[in-house]
Design an enzyme around this catalytic site. Sequence first.
Site, short mmCIF file in Angstrom:
data_model
loop_
_atom_site.label_atom_id
_atom_site.label_comp_id
_atom_site.label_asym_id
_atom_site.label_seq_id
_atom_site.Cartn_x
_atom_site.Cartn_y
_atom_site.Cartn_z
N LYS A 1 0.83 -1.20 0.00
CA LYS A 1 0.00 0.00 0.00
C LYS A 1 0.87 1.26 0.00
CE LYS A 1 -3.88 -2.20 2.38
NZ LYS A 1 -4.97 -2.01 3.36
N TYR B 1 -12.66 -3.36 -3.29
CA TYR B 1 -13.20 -3.04 -1.98
C TYR B 1 -14.73 -2.93 -2.00
CZ TYR B 1 -8.56 -2.26 0.07
OH TYR B 1 -7.29 -2.42 0.57
N PHE C 1 -16.15 6.09 5.62
CA PHE C 1 -14.81 6.55 5.22
C PHE C 1 -14.30 5.82 3.98
CE2 PHE C 1 -14.96 3.84 8.94
CZ PHE C 1 -14.42 2.67 8.42
N ARG D 1 -1.83 -14.05 6.21
CA ARG D 1 -2.72 -13.25 7.06
C ARG D 1 -2.22 -13.28 8.51
NH1 ARG D 1 -6.81 -9.99 4.73
NH2 ARG D 1 -8.10 -10.40 6.56
N THR E 1 -6.34 -6.17 10.90
CA THR E 1 -6.43 -4.96 10.08
C THR E 1 -5.91 -3.72 10.80
OG1 THR E 1 -8.44 -5.91 9.10
CG2 THR E 1 -8.06 -3.56 8.73
N ARG F 1 1.96 -5.70 10.42
CA ARG F 1 1.20 -4.48 10.75
C ARG F 1 1.55 -3.96 12.14
NH1 ARG F 1 -4.42 -6.66 7.94
NH2 ARG F 1 -4.05 -5.74 5.89
N ASN G 1 -2.07 0.24 6.87
CA ASN G 1 -1.62 -1.02 7.49
C ASN G 1 -0.69 -1.83 6.56
OD1 ASN G 1 -3.50 -1.88 5.67
ND2 ASN G 1 -4.96 -2.64 7.17
N HIS H 1 -2.07 -5.21 1.60
CA HIS H 1 -3.27 -6.02 1.43
C HIS H 1 -2.83 -7.45 1.15
CE1 HIS H 1 -6.93 -7.75 -0.15
NE2 HIS H 1 -6.18 -8.26 -1.12
N GLU I 1 -8.80 -12.04 -7.17
CA GLU I 1 -7.97 -10.83 -7.12
C GLU I 1 -6.82 -10.91 -8.12
OE1 GLU I 1 -6.94 -10.41 -2.96
OE2 GLU I 1 -9.01 -9.90 -2.42
P1 ADP Z 1 -8.10 -6.44 5.57
O1 ADP Z 1 -7.27 -5.54 4.68
O2 ADP Z 1 -7.41 -6.73 6.87
O3 ADP Z 1 -8.60 -7.67 4.86
P2 ADP Z 1 -10.79 -5.20 5.25
O4 ADP Z 1 -11.01 -6.03 4.01
O5 ADP Z 1 -11.85 -5.19 6.29
O6 ADP Z 1 -9.41 -5.59 5.99
O7 ADP Z 1 -10.56 -3.68 4.81
C1 ADP Z 1 -9.79 -3.36 3.68
C2 ADP Z 1 -8.97 -2.14 3.99
O8 ADP Z 1 -9.80 -1.00 4.18
C3 ADP Z 1 -8.12 -2.25 5.25
O9 ADP Z 1 -6.92 -2.97 5.08
C4 ADP Z 1 -7.90 -0.79 5.58
O10 ADP Z 1 -6.86 -0.22 4.78
C5 ADP Z 1 -9.24 -0.17 5.19
N1 ADP Z 1 -10.17 -0.15 6.34
C6 ADP Z 1 -11.00 -1.16 6.74
N2 ADP Z 1 -11.71 -0.80 7.84
C7 ADP Z 1 -11.31 0.46 8.15
C8 ADP Z 1 -11.65 1.41 9.19
N3 ADP Z 1 -12.56 1.12 10.13
N4 ADP Z 1 -11.02 2.61 9.18
C9 ADP Z 1 -10.12 2.93 8.22
N5 ADP Z 1 -9.75 2.09 7.21
C10 ADP Z 1 -10.32 0.88 7.18
#
Ligand code: ADP
Length: 132
Positions: free
Chosen positions: A9, A49, A57, A85, A91, A102, A112, A115, A126
């Site tokens: 990222k 996403y 947000f 993971r 996350t 992370r 973080n 991905h 993906e």
């Molecule tokens: P992951 O990346 O751990 O699989 P998610 O698929 O839930 O998590 O979310 C995708 C990405 O969106 C996260 O890695 C993060 O960059 C962003 N994100 C998710 N939830 C939040 C949140 N509550 N606040 C800010 N950014 C978020």
Amino acid sequence: MEKTLIIFKPDCMQKRCVGEVIQRFEAEGFSVCDSKMMTLSNDLLNDHYAHLTHLPFFGEIMDFMSSCPVLLLIFEGDNIVARVRKLLGPTDSTIAPKGTVRGDLGTDKMRNIVHASDSPENARAEIERFFN
Ligand code: ADP
């Protein structure tokens, strides 16, 4: 051999953590299969996403993810999706344990570092999405 999609990222690119993350994955026995560098378009991000579009947000996440060119790698290894993971941690970087990617390198829930696909099925989708 199982594959997973990793996106380094914008925070990872800007903090110059790419090498450190790759080193952790290689030390775990995972191999790079393919790579590309690109600025993620709104279309790609909306697909990637789609499960987050309802979040207040979501626009901020889109702006963050398209803020600079990012590196995408396909890694392969035994049971790699689950094992990557685990290497990443949760996350939210602020609660990710030390020793995880992370927990050691991330800033918050959005910034973080990387991905990684969350299931073998999503990994296949993906990889198709980003590498055709
Ligand atoms: P992951 O990346 O751990 O699989 P998610 O698929 O839930 O998590 O979310 C995708 C990405 O969106 C996260 O890695 C993060 O960059 C962003 N994100 C998710 N939830 C939040 C949140 N509550 N606040 C800010 N950014 C978020």
